[in-house]
Design a protein around this motif. Sequence first.
Motif, short mmCIF file in Angstrom:
data_model
loop_
_atom_site.label_atom_id
_atom_site.label_comp_id
_atom_site.label_asym_id
_atom_site.label_seq_id
_atom_site.Cartn_x
_atom_site.Cartn_y
_atom_site.Cartn_z
N SER A 183 -5.01 -17.12 13.39
CA SER A 183 -4.35 -17.43 14.94
C SER A 183 -5.13 -17.88 15.57
CB SER A 183 -3.64 -15.55 15.43
OG SER A 183 -3.72 -15.26 16.67
N VAL A 184 -6.00 -17.35 15.64
CA VAL A 184 -7.11 -18.76 16.04
C VAL A 184 -7.21 -20.11 15.64
CG1 VAL A 184 -9.88 -18.76 16.92
CG2 VAL A 184 -8.44 -16.38 16.70
N GLY A 185 -6.92 -19.63 14.63
CA GLY A 185 -7.70 -21.38 13.54
C GLY A 185 -6.20 -22.43 14.50
N ALA A 186 -5.14 -21.92 14.23
CA ALA A 186 -4.13 -22.40 14.64
C ALA A 186 -3.95 -22.47 16.00
CB ALA A 186 -2.65 -21.27 14.34
N ARG A 187 -4.66 -21.94 17.36
CA ARG A 187 -5.03 -22.08 18.49
C ARG A 187 -5.28 -23.61 18.66
NH1 ARG A 187 -4.48 -17.08 22.94
NH2 ARG A 187 -2.46 -15.78 22.35
N PHE A 188 -6.66 -23.59 17.68
CA PHE A 188 -7.52 -24.56 17.91
C PHE A 188 -6.94 -26.03 16.83
CE2 PHE A 188 -11.71 -21.82 17.86
CZ PHE A 188 -12.24 -22.34 18.82
N ASN A 189 -5.89 -25.95 16.11
CA ASN A 189 -4.94 -26.67 15.73
C ASN A 189 -4.61 -27.45 17.02
OD1 ASN A 189 -4.70 -28.61 14.09
ND2 ASN A 189 -2.63 -27.90 12.99
N TYR A 190 -4.23 -26.68 17.54
CA TYR A 190 -3.15 -27.01 18.72
C TYR A 190 -4.16 -27.99 20.01
CZ TYR A 190 -0.31 -26.96 23.28
OH TYR A 190 -0.14 -27.59 24.30
N LEU A 191 -5.31 -27.53 19.99
CA LEU A 191 -6.14 -27.63 20.53
C LEU A 191 -6.93 -29.50 20.30
CD1 LEU A 191 -7.39 -24.92 22.62
CD2 LEU A 191 -6.08 -25.97 23.59
N GLN A 192 -7.00 -29.14 19.28
CA GLN A 192 -7.53 -30.19 18.98
C GLN A 192 -7.20 -31.73 18.45
OE1 GLN A 192 -7.59 -32.50 15.82
NE2 GLN A 192 -5.14 -31.29 14.92
N GLN A 193 -5.86 -31.71 19.35
CA GLN A 193 -4.32 -33.02 19.31
C GLN A 193 -5.28 -33.97 20.55
OE1 GLN A 193 -0.44 -31.65 18.46
NE2 GLN A 193 -1.42 -30.13 19.08
N ASP A 194 -5.44 -33.62 21.25
CA ASP A 194 -6.29 -34.59 22.37
C ASP A 194 -7.55 -33.63 22.83
OD1 ASP A 194 -5.51 -31.82 22.95
OD2 ASP A 194 -4.45 -32.88 25.01
N GLN A 206 -12.10 -31.47 16.63
CA GLN A 206 -10.89 -32.02 15.47
C GLN A 206 -11.92 -32.00 14.25
OE1 GLN A 206 -10.13 -36.52 15.37
NE2 GLN A 206 -7.51 -35.24 17.07
N TYR A 207 -12.96 -32.12 13.98
CA TYR A 207 -14.00 -32.00 13.48
C TYR A 207 -14.10 -30.51 12.15
CZ TYR A 207 -17.59 -31.19 9.43
OH TYR A 207 -18.58 -31.07 8.00
N GLY A 208 -14.44 -29.40 13.73
CA GLY A 208 -14.69 -27.98 12.93
C GLY A 208 -13.16 -27.66 13.25
N THR A 209 -11.88 -28.31 13.64
CA THR A 209 -10.75 -27.34 12.97
C THR A 209 -10.55 -27.54 11.80
OG1 THR A 209 -10.39 -27.85 15.71
CG2 THR A 209 -8.58 -27.82 14.29
N LYS A 210 -10.93 -29.17 11.95
CA LYS A 210 -10.71 -29.24 9.81
C LYS A 210 -11.28 -28.16 9.34
CE LYS A 210 -12.67 -32.51 8.16
NZ LYS A 210 -13.08 -32.38 7.43
N GLU A 211 -12.25 -28.21 9.65
CA GLU A 211 -13.17 -26.94 8.35
C GLU A 211 -12.58 -25.73 8.47
OE1 GLU A 211 -15.09 -28.11 6.31
OE2 GLU A 211 -14.75 -30.44 6.95
N ARG A 230 -8.89 -25.57 6.57
CA ARG A 230 -9.18 -25.63 5.09
C ARG A 230 -9.58 -24.10 4.78
NH1 ARG A 230 -13.62 -29.61 3.51
NH2 ARG A 230 -12.72 -29.46 1.37
N GLY A 231 -10.02 -22.88 5.12
CA GLY A 231 -9.95 -21.44 4.81
C GLY A 231 -9.22 -21.16 5.04
N MET A 232 -7.38 -21.39 6.05
CA MET A 232 -6.68 -20.57 6.01
C MET A 232 -6.25 -19.21 5.34
SD MET A 232 -5.49 -20.92 8.61
CE MET A 232 -5.16 -22.09 10.84
N ALA A 233 -5.77 -20.50 3.55
CA ALA A 233 -6.12 -19.54 2.96
C ALA A 233 -5.76 -18.33 2.31
CB ALA A 233 -5.24 -20.67 1.37
N SER A 234 -7.26 -18.73 2.05
CA SER A 234 -7.95 -17.49 1.78
C SER A 234 -9.32 -17.62 2.58
CB SER A 234 -8.43 -17.54 0.10
OG SER A 234 -7.24 -17.26 0.17
N PRO A 235 -9.59 -17.19 3.90
CA PRO A 235 -11.09 -17.36 4.30
C PRO A 235 -11.67 -15.99 4.34
CG PRO A 235 -9.07 -15.73 6.01
CD PRO A 235 -8.59 -16.77 4.96
N THR A 236 -12.94 -16.90 4.26
CA THR A 236 -14.05 -16.32 3.95
C THR A 236 -15.08 -15.89 5.25
OG1 THR A 236 -15.32 -18.34 3.54
CG2 THR A 236 -14.14 -16.86 1.86
N GLU A 237 -16.02 -14.78 4.84
CA GLU A 237 -17.32 -15.31 5.47
C GLU A 237 -18.16 -15.98 6.80
OE1 GLU A 237 -17.76 -12.01 7.29
OE2 GLU A 237 -16.66 -10.61 6.20
N LYS A 238 -18.22 -16.98 5.59
CA LYS A 238 -18.47 -17.95 6.09
C LYS A 238 -17.49 -18.77 6.52
CE LYS A 238 -18.95 -21.27 2.95
NZ LYS A 238 -19.71 -21.38 1.35
#
Length: 254
Positions: free
Chosen positions: A26-37, A42-47, A50-58
Amino acid sequence: MKEQEGEFGDEGSESLEKEVGSNYRSVGARFNYLQQDCPDLQYGTKEVCRGMASPTEKDWECLKKLARYLVGRERVSWKYEWQDEGAEWKIFSDSDWAVCKETRKSCSGGVLMKGTHCIKTWCSTQGAIALSSAEAEFYSMVEAVLRGYEIIGLSEELGHESVGFKVILETDSSAAKAFVSRRGVGKMRHMQVRWLWLQEEVRKGNVKVCKVKGVENPADLMTKFLTVEEIKKHLKRMSLEWQRPAGEGRGHTS
């Protein structure tokens, strides 16, 4: 935000619990919306994505650090000062070689400028595994010109004609600059023929390749985590302004 990808090591590879994983997405999706402008996200959101499917502690730690950074600033304002219509198109390209510790894939970043106006920024993980930093830079340059052509073509359809060179490509890699300025693969025979398209564009005069210092290359912002001061300097080069929340004395650096 000074951590590099993989800095957390093997620790934290455990998968998140179902509820925490749902919050992560949920939070990652919000970052994905914000990073557009917001190029600084953008770099942090991309990383994070990448963990959306199976997010880990890292992945969760990376998400929290991105959130702490966002708490320390209110917004990034885009500024468009008056300039001549005939301002040149310029693309800044950069890469971070083998930054992913798991796949050893590199990261590409770029900035498209029309004079002093920032038109587009991007950040992506390269599909091919580059065998050298120069090769990673070259892949990033190819992507940059392709993205630039797309926007420039749209601009021309709207009636804004390009002047002089179709595009000026700025890179901080002398090796990659030298590679695109000659013809053929040379010692890099493993490279696919389609990547040599950029050499042909340079030979035809559609692309002019120039050297920019690494510390002055705004595309660096889209390839790695940087300090707040470094972020501010790169944003200023793109005519963007970093603003902290009202009443805050300092922004967070991690």
